[in-house]
Design a protein around this motif. Structure first.
Motif, PDB file in Angstrom:
ATOM      1  N   THR A  99     -22.300 -69.201 -35.264  1.00 48.73           N
ATOM      2  CA  THR A  99     -22.188 -69.408 -36.887  1.00 48.73           C
ATOM      3  C   THR A  99     -23.095 -68.194 -37.510  1.00 48.73           C
ATOM      4  N   ALA A 100     -23.810 -67.493 -36.738  1.00 49.78           N
ATOM      5  CA  ALA A 100     -25.003 -66.503 -37.372  1.00 49.78           C
ATOM      6  C   ALA A 100     -24.070 -65.283 -36.984  1.00 49.78           C
ATOM      7  N   PHE A 101     -23.283 -64.814 -37.885  1.00 51.65           N
ATOM      8  CA  PHE A 101     -22.752 -63.336 -38.007  1.00 51.65           C
ATOM      9  C   PHE A 101     -22.199 -63.091 -39.380  1.00 51.65           C
ATOM     10  N   GLU A 102     -22.110 -61.784 -39.805  1.00 50.15           N
ATOM     11  CA  GLU A 102     -21.674 -61.291 -41.013  1.00 50.15           C
ATOM     12  C   GLU A 102     -20.167 -60.901 -40.830  1.00 50.15           C
ATOM     13  N   ARG A 103     -19.404 -61.111 -41.939  1.00 51.28           N
ATOM     14  CA  ARG A 103     -18.169 -60.584 -42.099  1.00 51.28           C
ATOM     15  C   ARG A 103     -18.162 -59.437 -43.001  1.00 51.28           C
ATOM     16  N   TRP A 104     -17.701 -58.381 -42.732  1.00 49.22           N
ATOM     17  CA  TRP A 104     -17.244 -57.310 -43.706  1.00 49.22           C
ATOM     18  C   TRP A 104     -15.991 -57.144 -43.930  1.00 49.22           C
ATOM     19  N   THR A 105     -15.758 -57.279 -45.284  1.00 46.11           N
ATOM     20  CA  THR A 105     -14.325 -57.058 -45.834  1.00 46.11           C
ATOM     21  C   THR A 105     -14.261 -55.701 -46.413  1.00 46.11           C
ATOM     22  N   LEU A 106     -13.461 -54.920 -45.572  1.00 44.44           N
ATOM     23  CA  LEU A 106     -13.203 -53.341 -45.801  1.00 44.44           C
ATOM     24  C   LEU A 106     -11.907 -52.874 -46.499  1.00 44.44           C
ATOM     25  N   HIS A 107     -11.974 -52.273 -47.292  1.00 41.13           N
ATOM     26  CA  HIS A 107     -10.698 -51.251 -47.857  1.00 41.13           C
ATOM     27  C   HIS A 107     -10.674 -50.071 -47.651  1.00 41.13           C
ATOM     28  N   TYR A 108      -9.596 -49.607 -47.694  1.00 43.24           N
ATOM     29  CA  TYR A 108      -9.163 -48.095 -47.419  1.00 43.24           C
ATOM     30  C   TYR A 108      -9.091 -47.577 -49.061  1.00 43.24           C
ATOM     31  N   PRO A 109      -9.502 -46.093 -49.122  1.00 42.66           N
ATOM     32  CA  PRO A 109      -9.176 -45.831 -50.474  1.00 42.66           C
ATOM     33  C   PRO A 109      -7.937 -45.374 -50.996  1.00 42.66           C
ATOM     34  N   ASP A 110      -7.073 -45.227 -49.859  1.00 43.71           N
ATOM     35  CA  ASP A 110      -5.847 -44.663 -50.104  1.00 43.71           C
ATOM     36  C   ASP A 110      -4.710 -45.664 -49.435  1.00 43.71           C
ATOM     37  N   GLY A 111      -4.837 -47.031 -49.628  1.00 46.72           N
ATOM     38  CA  GLY A 111      -3.902 -47.866 -49.044  1.00 46.72           C
ATOM     39  C   GLY A 111      -4.091 -48.292 -47.825  1.00 46.72           C
ATOM     40  N   PRO A 112      -3.118 -49.409 -47.260  1.00 43.09           N
ATOM     41  CA  PRO A 112      -3.348 -50.072 -46.089  1.00 43.09           C
ATOM     42  C   PRO A 112      -3.091 -49.010 -44.744  1.00 43.09           C
ATOM     43  N   HIS A 113      -3.635 -49.015 -43.682  1.00 43.18           N
ATOM     44  CA  HIS A 113      -3.536 -48.435 -42.532  1.00 43.18           C
ATOM     45  C   HIS A 113      -3.537 -49.057 -41.116  1.00 43.18           C
ATOM     46  N   ASP A 114      -3.028 -48.654 -40.220  1.00 44.39           N
ATOM     47  CA  ASP A 114      -3.367 -49.433 -38.836  1.00 44.39           C
ATOM     48  C   ASP A 114      -4.394 -48.681 -38.135  1.00 44.39           C
ATOM     49  N   ALA A 115      -5.595 -49.500 -37.924  1.00 40.94           N
ATOM     50  CA  ALA A 115      -6.373 -48.624 -37.059  1.00 40.94           C
ATOM     51  C   ALA A 115      -6.583 -49.347 -35.640  1.00 40.94           C
ATOM     52  N   GLU A 116      -6.776 -48.795 -34.697  1.00 41.51           N
ATOM     53  CA  GLU A 116      -6.936 -49.214 -33.318  1.00 41.51           C
ATOM     54  C   GLU A 116      -8.457 -48.721 -32.688  1.00 41.51           C
ATOM     55  N   THR A 117      -9.339 -47.953 -33.471  1.00 41.57           N
ATOM     56  CA  THR A 117     -10.466 -47.759 -32.867  1.00 41.57           C
ATOM     57  C   THR A 117     -11.676 -47.905 -33.721  1.00 41.57           C
ATOM     58  N   LEU A 118     -12.793 -48.584 -33.243  1.00 43.32           N
ATOM     59  CA  LEU A 118     -13.963 -48.818 -34.186  1.00 43.32           C
ATOM     60  C   LEU A 118     -15.199 -48.203 -33.205  1.00 43.32           C
ATOM     61  N   LEU A 119     -15.810 -47.405 -34.051  1.00 39.65           N
ATOM     62  CA  LEU A 119     -17.040 -46.829 -33.491  1.00 39.65           C
ATOM     63  C   LEU A 119     -18.308 -47.224 -34.191  1.00 39.65           C
TER      64      LEU A 119
ATOM     65  N   LEU B 202     -14.129 -47.929 -47.567  1.00 39.93           N
ATOM     66  CA  LEU B 202     -14.408 -47.047 -46.686  1.00 39.93           C
ATOM     67  C   LEU B 202     -14.114 -45.383 -47.234  1.00 39.93           C
ATOM     68  N   ARG B 203     -14.739 -44.531 -46.581  1.00 44.13           N
ATOM     69  CA  ARG B 203     -14.536 -43.127 -47.026  1.00 44.13           C
ATOM     70  C   ARG B 203     -13.652 -42.327 -46.115  1.00 44.13           C
ATOM     71  N   ARG B 204     -12.605 -41.659 -46.376  1.00 42.05           N
ATOM     72  CA  ARG B 204     -11.859 -40.907 -45.519  1.00 42.05           C
ATOM     73  C   ARG B 204     -12.610 -39.675 -45.384  1.00 42.05           C
ATOM     74  N   LEU B 205     -12.581 -39.061 -44.028  1.00 36.47           N
ATOM     75  CA  LEU B 205     -13.290 -38.063 -43.631  1.00 36.47           C
ATOM     76  C   LEU B 205     -12.488 -36.821 -43.130  1.00 36.47           C
ATOM     77  N   ASN B 206     -11.493 -37.232 -42.596  1.00 37.41           N
ATOM     78  CA  ASN B 206     -10.366 -36.086 -42.166  1.00 37.41           C
ATOM     79  C   ASN B 206      -9.126 -36.689 -41.402  1.00 37.41           C
ATOM     80  N   THR B 207      -8.189 -35.865 -41.559  1.00 39.36           N
ATOM     81  CA  THR B 207      -6.805 -36.139 -40.719  1.00 39.36           C
ATOM     82  C   THR B 207      -7.047 -35.582 -39.434  1.00 39.36           C
ATOM     83  N   ILE B 208      -6.569 -36.344 -38.402  1.00 39.90           N
ATOM     84  CA  ILE B 208      -6.687 -35.752 -37.091  1.00 39.90           C
ATOM     85  C   ILE B 208      -5.354 -35.610 -36.226  1.00 39.90           C
ATOM     86  N   GLN B 209      -5.378 -35.046 -35.531  1.00 40.03           N
ATOM     87  CA  GLN B 209      -3.909 -34.973 -34.803  1.00 40.03           C
ATOM     88  C   GLN B 209      -4.151 -35.596 -33.377  1.00 40.03           C
TER      89      GLN B 209
END
Length: 170
Positions: free
Chosen positions: A103-123, A159-166
């Motif tokens: 029960t001791a945890f934080e929930r962060w609600t995040l928004h993308y600045p440019d609409g929804p995206h599908d993310a697979e990686t969290l660092l 969130l802040r967009r840093l860069n597009t990646i290939q």
């Protein structure tokens, strides 16, 4: 009913132990497992949480010392108005109990600045604690987003967009 593992990260508290979680369709939980043998060392359920599409897990600094960061960041249909990251102090393993409700945890609600995206990686940067997400898009493109410290726990953050990646294709 085994589900596919979606994320794995090594424990800092317990050498030789990794934390892992299942992909979408499971409960809001993660597991502690011995890396060499696969022996279960603990199961941790986040009480009061709904797991929509957990995709990745990371360890990083937090106010409690070291925390497990669980990314409910998947959005294959690109429809989620927000995503969530759960920040849990790295748990102590108790072989007698095996399972624990947290029960001791934080929930962060995040928004993308440019609409929804599908993310697979969290660092999570091991020194600064800055959080990074990598999205996947069509045709091998993706983007790198950041959430620099300081964080505002239990509040919506952009969130802040840093860069597009290939991303190389298989």
């Amino acid at each position: 009913d085994a589900l596919p593992i979606s994320g794995v990260v090594a424990s800092r508290r317990d050498p030789g132990v990794v934390y892992a979680h299942n992909d979408s369709g499971d409960q809001p939980r993660f597991f502690a497992v011995e890396a060499e043998t696969g022996k279960a060392r603990g199961e941790f359920l986040l009480k009061g949480v709904q797991a929509i599409d957990w995709e990745d897990i990371a360890l990083g600094p937090c106010t409690a010392g070291t925390c497990v960061f669980l990314g409910d960041i998947g959005d294959n249909s690109h429809i989620r108005a927000s995503i969530s990251v759960y920040v849990v102090p790295e748990p102590a393993l108790d072989p007698a109990k095996g399972k624990a409700e947290l029960t001791a945890f934080e929930r962060w609600t995040l928004h993308y600045p440019d609409g929804p995206h599908d993310a697979e990686t969290l660092l999570v940067d091991p020194r600064s604690g800055d959080l990074f997400l990598v999205t996947k898009e069509l045709f091998g493109r993706g983007a790198l987003y950041a959430l620099p410290r300081p964080y505002v726990a239990n509040a919506a953050m952009t969130l802040r967009r840093l860069n597009t990646i290939q991303i190389p294709s298989v």
